[in-house]
Design a protein around this motif. Structure first.
Motif, PDB file in Angstrom:
ATOM      1  N   ARG A  72      49.273  71.176 -57.926  1.00  0.00           N
ATOM      2  CA  ARG A  72      49.885  70.025 -58.595  1.00  0.00           C
ATOM      3  C   ARG A  72      51.371  69.862 -58.274  1.00  0.00           C
ATOM      4  O   ARG A  72      51.876  68.753 -58.189  1.00  0.00           O
ATOM      5  N   ASP A  73      52.077  70.987 -58.101  1.00  0.00           N
ATOM      6  CA  ASP A  73      53.525  70.942 -57.852  1.00  0.00           C
ATOM      7  C   ASP A  73      53.874  71.192 -56.383  1.00  0.00           C
ATOM      8  O   ASP A  73      54.963  71.647 -56.059  1.00  0.00           O
ATOM      9  N   HIS A  74      52.941  70.876 -55.491  1.00  0.00           N
ATOM     10  CA  HIS A  74      53.158  71.054 -54.055  1.00  0.00           C
ATOM     11  C   HIS A  74      53.082  69.718 -53.338  1.00  0.00           C
ATOM     12  O   HIS A  74      52.622  68.726 -53.894  1.00  0.00           O
ATOM     13  N   GLY A  75      53.531  69.722 -52.089  1.00  0.00           N
ATOM     14  CA  GLY A  75      53.474  68.536 -51.258  1.00  0.00           C
ATOM     15  C   GLY A  75      53.815  68.890 -49.831  1.00  0.00           C
ATOM     16  O   GLY A  75      53.902  70.059 -49.469  1.00  0.00           O
ATOM     17  N   MET A  76      54.010  67.856 -49.020  1.00  0.00           N
ATOM     18  CA  MET A  76      54.407  68.048 -47.631  1.00  0.00           C
ATOM     19  C   MET A  76      55.527  67.068 -47.321  1.00  0.00           C
ATOM     20  O   MET A  76      55.421  65.875 -47.613  1.00  0.00           O
ATOM     21  N   LEU A  77      56.601  67.593 -46.718  1.00  0.00           N
ATOM     22  CA  LEU A  77      57.735  66.775 -46.306  1.00  0.00           C
ATOM     23  C   LEU A  77      57.708  66.626 -44.792  1.00  0.00           C
ATOM     24  O   LEU A  77      57.780  67.608 -44.062  1.00  0.00           O
ATOM     25  N   PHE A  78      57.589  65.388 -44.330  1.00  0.00           N
ATOM     26  CA  PHE A  78      57.632  65.066 -42.910  1.00  0.00           C
ATOM     27  C   PHE A  78      59.068  64.701 -42.556  1.00  0.00           C
ATOM     28  O   PHE A  78      59.643  63.795 -43.155  1.00  0.00           O
ATOM     29  N   ASP A  79      59.631  65.413 -41.591  1.00  0.00           N
ATOM     30  CA  ASP A  79      60.985  65.134 -41.102  1.00  0.00           C
ATOM     31  C   ASP A  79      60.831  64.575 -39.698  1.00  0.00           C
ATOM     32  O   ASP A  79      60.358  65.256 -38.795  1.00  0.00           O
ATOM     33  N   PHE A  80      61.223  63.320 -39.502  1.00  0.00           N
ATOM     34  CA  PHE A  80      61.058  62.668 -38.206  1.00  0.00           C
ATOM     35  C   PHE A  80      62.247  62.865 -37.282  1.00  0.00           C
ATOM     36  O   PHE A  80      62.191  62.492 -36.112  1.00  0.00           O
ATOM     37  N   GLY A  81      63.338  63.435 -37.786  1.00  0.00           N
ATOM     38  CA  GLY A  81      64.495  63.731 -36.950  1.00  0.00           C
ATOM     39  C   GLY A  81      65.335  62.518 -36.591  1.00  0.00           C
ATOM     40  O   GLY A  81      66.421  62.666 -36.059  1.00  0.00           O
ATOM     41  N   VAL A  82      64.824  61.343 -36.842  1.00  0.00           N
ATOM     42  CA  VAL A  82      65.535  60.085 -36.596  1.00  0.00           C
ATOM     43  C   VAL A  82      65.175  59.123 -37.725  1.00  0.00           C
ATOM     44  O   VAL A  82      64.203  59.336 -38.451  1.00  0.00           O
ATOM     45  N   VAL A 132      59.137  61.433 -44.990  1.00  0.00           N
ATOM     46  CA  VAL A 132      58.040  61.008 -45.868  1.00  0.00           C
ATOM     47  C   VAL A 132      57.631  62.232 -46.667  1.00  0.00           C
ATOM     48  O   VAL A 132      57.429  63.318 -46.110  1.00  0.00           O
ATOM     49  N   LEU A 133      57.527  62.065 -47.966  1.00  0.00           N
ATOM     50  CA  LEU A 133      57.042  63.121 -48.847  1.00  0.00           C
ATOM     51  C   LEU A 133      55.659  62.724 -49.332  1.00  0.00           C
ATOM     52  O   LEU A 133      55.482  61.642 -49.899  1.00  0.00           O
ATOM     53  N   GLU A 134      54.679  63.581 -49.082  1.00  0.00           N
ATOM     54  CA  GLU A 134      53.326  63.351 -49.578  1.00  0.00           C
ATOM     55  C   GLU A 134      53.082  64.273 -50.767  1.00  0.00           C
ATOM     56  O   GLU A 134      53.286  65.487 -50.681  1.00  0.00           O
ATOM     57  N   LEU A 135      52.647  63.663 -51.865  1.00  0.00           N
ATOM     58  CA  LEU A 135      52.304  64.374 -53.094  1.00  0.00           C
ATOM     59  C   LEU A 135      50.880  64.004 -53.480  1.00  0.00           C
ATOM     60  O   LEU A 135      50.343  62.993 -53.014  1.00  0.00           O
ATOM     61  N   ASN A 136      50.283  64.791 -54.355  1.00  0.00           N
ATOM     62  CA  ASN A 136      48.954  64.458 -54.842  1.00  0.00           C
ATOM     63  C   ASN A 136      48.952  63.055 -55.437  1.00  0.00           C
ATOM     64  O   ASN A 136      49.908  62.652 -56.117  1.00  0.00           O
TER      65      ASN A 136
END
Length: 161
Positions: A72-82, A132-136
């Motif tokens: 529930r308190d996790h996610g994924m952060l996408f860093d595109f560098g630009v 982009v941050l992906e959360l549940n």
């Protein structure tokens, strides 16, 4: 001649299998570092998460595909560098996700809630973003997260490459 045909077909299948094994193995080898991240909502309320970092092409391509559960308190952060307009999709992703499109300074620009699992529809940031941050799915609604809120982490604040 008919006896050679099954052998050729069998050889082709073996060649195809041997070609695909490294592709599957490479996908299985993608790993992610984790880091703390917080969202500072309007009014100062803090929402803390642990996120996996998708910072290279392989990690960004894999994302949360093929996952069946995320804490529930996790996610994924996408860093595109630009900073650029970003387009995502949910192909091979089984979890409904909330996607937060974030500017370089950490400001949430756009939110797409409850992205449909396994959909190939494009989910567009609509504006240039760096992260982009992906959360549940449902997290944005549950916590009252909104555009203009600030996402803070070592990666976003610039203290990490």
């Amino acid at each position: 001649m008919s006896a050679r045909l099954p052998r050729l077909a069998g050889s082709a299948l073996v060649a195809l299998f041997l070609w695909l094994v490294p592709v599957w193995a490479a996908a299985a080898e993608v790993t992610f570092e984790t880091a703390p991240l917080q969202i500072i909502a309007t009014g100062g309320k803090l929402h803390k998460f642990t996120v996996e970092l998708a910072v290279d092409n392989d990690q960004r391509s894999q994302g949360l595909m093929n996952r069946r559960h995320m804490a529930r308190d996790h996610g994924m952060l996408f860093d595109f560098g630009v900073t650029r307009q970003v387009m995502m999709w949910m192909k091979n992703t089984y979890l409904p996700l909330d996607m937060l499109f974030i500017a370089k300074d950490g400001k949430i620009e756009t939110i797409r809630e409850n992205a449909v699992p396994q959909s190939e529809s494009i989910i567009d940031s609509r504006v240039p973003v760096s992260f982009v941050l992906e959360l549940n799915g449902g997290t944005v609604n549950r916590l009252g997260i909104a555009p203009g809120d600030i996402v803070d982490s070592a990666r976003i604040s610039g203290s990490q490459p």
